[in-house]
Motif scaffolding. Structure first.
Motif, mmCIF file in Angstrom:
data_model
loop_
_atom_site.group_PDB
_atom_site.id
_atom_site.type_symbol
_atom_site.label_atom_id
_atom_site.label_comp_id
_atom_site.label_asym_id
_atom_site.label_seq_id
_atom_site.Cartn_x
_atom_site.Cartn_y
_atom_site.Cartn_z
ATOM 1 N N SER A 72 -23.093 -4.913 -24.974
ATOM 2 C CA SER A 72 -23.949 -6.064 -24.656
ATOM 3 C C SER A 72 -23.512 -7.293 -25.460
ATOM 4 N N PRO A 73 -24.090 -8.475 -25.178
ATOM 5 C CA PRO A 73 -23.764 -9.671 -25.965
ATOM 6 C C PRO A 73 -24.017 -9.452 -27.458
ATOM 7 N N ASN A 74 -23.236 -10.137 -28.273
ATOM 8 C CA ASN A 74 -23.227 -9.902 -29.717
ATOM 9 C C ASN A 74 -24.604 -9.909 -30.364
ATOM 10 N N TYR A 75 -25.437 -10.889 -29.983
ATOM 11 C CA TYR A 75 -26.718 -11.051 -30.658
ATOM 12 C C TYR A 75 -27.709 -9.936 -30.331
ATOM 13 N N ALA A 105 -21.777 -4.221 -17.161
ATOM 14 C CA ALA A 105 -21.088 -5.253 -16.381
ATOM 15 C C ALA A 105 -20.213 -6.146 -17.245
ATOM 16 N N GLY A 106 -20.174 -5.892 -18.539
ATOM 17 C CA GLY A 106 -19.430 -6.742 -19.450
ATOM 18 C C GLY A 106 -17.930 -6.547 -19.360
ATOM 19 N N TYR A 107 -17.210 -7.497 -19.933
ATOM 20 C CA TYR A 107 -15.741 -7.502 -19.908
ATOM 21 C C TYR A 107 -15.161 -6.244 -20.546
ATOM 22 N N ILE A 108 -15.749 -5.813 -21.651
ATOM 23 C CA ILE A 108 -15.166 -4.717 -22.418
ATOM 24 C C ILE A 108 -15.648 -3.348 -21.941
ATOM 25 N N ALA A 109 -16.676 -3.311 -21.104
ATOM 26 C CA ALA A 109 -17.274 -2.034 -20.692
ATOM 27 C C ALA A 109 -16.271 -1.061 -20.059
ATOM 28 N N PRO A 110 -15.356 -1.515 -19.187
ATOM 29 C CA PRO A 110 -14.412 -0.549 -18.596
ATOM 30 C C PRO A 110 -13.571 0.201 -19.619
ATOM 31 N N ARG A 111 -13.268 -0.410 -20.757
ATOM 32 C CA ARG A 111 -12.498 0.296 -21.782
ATOM 33 C C ARG A 111 -13.326 1.444 -22.371
#
Length: 317
Positions: free
Chosen positions: A80-83, A10-16
């Motif tokens: 996923s988030p960076n951490y 669901a993240g911003y970059i996932a579609p790429r």
């Protein structure tokens, strides 16, 4: 055809990443995200299994891995988030899959050393997306620098402003413990690019740092770099904002603008192509950039020195 799974669908970059998997002729068989706004899956892989709980996702991949009559995930794309990157890469390797992780690969250099141990234990590998290394304009600049006299120090100005709303600071991205701070979250691939083009880091000085912007000086083997990063729309030049733009990106080398605003569309697909051919960027390729952002994060800002960065001339930060 290779089968992929994805963490952070669901993240911003996932579609790429979804597009890159599809464009390289591969298949996404399972995806995970704690958020369920993943309708984008229908545009790429409508048959992919989707999970909102890590435990069920883990069980599904494990069952596929153990069943000799089914296809298992050979790669896991991590958005996923960076951490969480470090933990999700460990999970991928120990699940019998190779990992393809978004930037920043990890938040601290120590994580790289630990992941190298897990790679050795499992025999699986980690690659990341360092897309600017594949950008034609950046490759051309690197070639020009390589042909210059070896003692030449190029003067470089890097300015990157990508406006974000108030949601940014309320999300995990606004928490330095989770995102690594602005230099890590929006700048890490630029620092990697600078190392890729100009060589080893010799100096790293931070002049200003806040939750929304940062500025400093980096010296490389072949360059002196003044940089400025911001998510504040007020930092976008007025003439650019008048055109309805909320992002401003500029790199100059010895006063000449490096045109690299275009050519970004397919860099994730190009990255996947290289990874699948065995030419990806692994743990050691990430080390200098991760060292750089870690030092920036932990530095004590020395304060802006006059008009140190031309972009900040006459401005209050």
């Amino acid at each position: 055809m290779k089968d992929f799974a994805m963490i952070g669908a669901a993240g911003y970059i996932a579609p790429r990443h979804m597009k890159a998997i599809k464009d390289t002729g591969n298949n996404l068989i399972a995806a995970l995200d704690v958020n369920d706004s993943v309708g984008i899956l229908d545009s790429y892989f409508p048959d992919a299994e989707f999970f909102t709980e890590f435990e069920r996702f883990d069980r599904h991949l494990d069952c596929l891995r153990r069943d000799k009559d089914t296809r298992r995930a050979e790669y896991i794309a991590i958005c996923s988030p960076n951490y969480l990157h470090d933990a999700h890469m460990r999970f991928s390797l120990r699940s019998g899959a190779n990992a393809i992780c978004e930037k920043p690969l990890v938040l601290t250099p120590e994580n790289i050393d630990e992941l190298k141990t897990v790679e050795a234990e499992t025999g699986n590998t980690i690659n990341t997306i360092l897309q600017l290394r594949l950008h034609p304009s950046i490759i051309s600049l690197r070639d020009r620098v390589a042909k210059a006299i070896s003692t030449t120090k190029h003067d470089v100005e890097l300015t990157y402003i990508t406006s974000r709303g108030s949601w940014y600071l309320e999300s995990w991205k606004g928490d330095t413990r989770k995102s690594g701070g602005i230099a890590t979250n929006i700048g890490v691939h630029f620092y990697d690019m600078l190392h890729f083009v100009f060589g080893d880091v010799q100096k790293n000085i931070v002049h200003y740092a806040s939750a929304t912007k940062a500025a400093g000086y980096l010296e490389y083997t072949n360059a002196r770099v003044r940089w400025f990063l911001s998510i504040d729309v007020e930092d976008v030049p007025p003439e650019v904002r008048k055109e309805g733009q909320r992002t401003y990106r500029s790199i100059t080398c010895n006063g000449d603008e490096i045109e690299f605003s275009g050519g970004f569309t397919d860099l994730h697909t190009r990255s996947y192509e290289e990874i699948l051919q065995g030419n990806g960027f692994g743990l050691d390729d990430n080390r200098v950039a991760i060292d750089t952002v870690s030092e920036i994060r932990n530095a004590t800002p020395k304060g802006l020195v006059g008009d140190f960065h031309p972009f900040l001339k006459g401005r209050t930060v």
